[in-house]
Design a protein around this motif. Sequence first.
Motif, PDB file in Angstrom:
ATOM      1  N   PHE A  35      64.349  82.901 -35.136  1.00 15.57           N
ATOM      2  CA  PHE A  35      64.971  84.230 -35.015  1.00 15.57           C
ATOM      3  C   PHE A  35      63.879  85.305 -34.988  1.00 15.57           C
ATOM      4  N   SER A  38      61.660  85.041 -31.871  1.00 15.70           N
ATOM      5  CA  SER A  38      62.363  85.553 -30.701  1.00 15.70           C
ATOM      6  C   SER A  38      62.278  87.075 -30.638  1.00 15.70           C
ATOM      7  N   LEU A  54      66.196  81.538 -29.280  1.00 22.25           N
ATOM      8  CA  LEU A  54      67.522  81.786 -29.856  1.00 22.25           C
ATOM      9  C   LEU A  54      68.483  80.647 -29.534  1.00 22.25           C
ATOM     10  N   VAL A  73      72.947  84.254 -35.372  1.00 22.25           N
ATOM     11  CA  VAL A  73      72.116  83.899 -34.219  1.00 22.25           C
ATOM     12  C   VAL A  73      72.852  84.214 -32.921  1.00 22.25           C
ATOM     13  N   LEU A  77      71.742  86.512 -29.709  1.00 24.53           N
ATOM     14  CA  LEU A  77      71.696  85.956 -28.355  1.00 24.53           C
ATOM     15  C   LEU A  77      72.546  86.804 -27.405  1.00 24.53           C
TER      16      LEU A  77
END
Length: 232
Positions: A35, A38, A54, A73, A77
């Motif tokens: 996470f 990203s 992700l 998550v 995304l």
Amino acid sequence: IQVTDTLPHRAQHEQRALALARQTDDAWGIVRALFVLSAMRQRVGDLDAAGAMLAEGLAVARATGNPRLVMTVLNALADLLCHRGDYTGARSAYEECLTLSRGLEDPLHISIHLNNLGTLLHVLRQHDEARRLYLESLALCQRIGDASGEAIALSNLGELAHAQGAYEEARAYYAQGLAISRAIGEPGSAAVCLYNLGETAALLGDLADGRKHLAEALALCAQTGDTALLLK
């Protein structure tokens, strides 16, 4: 480290954390590291790598069976997919987030996901459905006493009315949102409301009121450091 270190060094630390989490089968650690990594990739514009991280994090989160972890998550995304223009994928992800939050009976996150999905539908010009979601969010926030969420829903309703040319209705929503933002001491939110009020007043021909609101918005932007809004 997060505050003082450079982005490349922070990425190295997160890569080490990810490797350790993989070695120990620490699902939460894997998801957390992916996470954060990203988010770092998004900051430098590498959206493909960010999306891949992700997606991997989402698969790990689903394997844990923890809906709250999946929701966290999945929402990140969905935001990324919106940024990339994949509105179909983003809509599916936001809808699943909303379903998960309803299953958890979590009113705060229900409100957040109602607004997120409503904003996407607004972009897709599905105005009636967006309005329904915003109104549900507004009613929910009022019921649980979430003043910040109430201000967001009012601002979204104002922007929707503005997009449909209902400027007086938009003005009323913005004014309500501004009153709440000021009452709870959120200058960033208040600045957005003031900007929207100024723009709407100008469209209605009330130039004096428009200038007054925009001048107030400028002053707040200087305090909050919101350069993007200040330039607008």
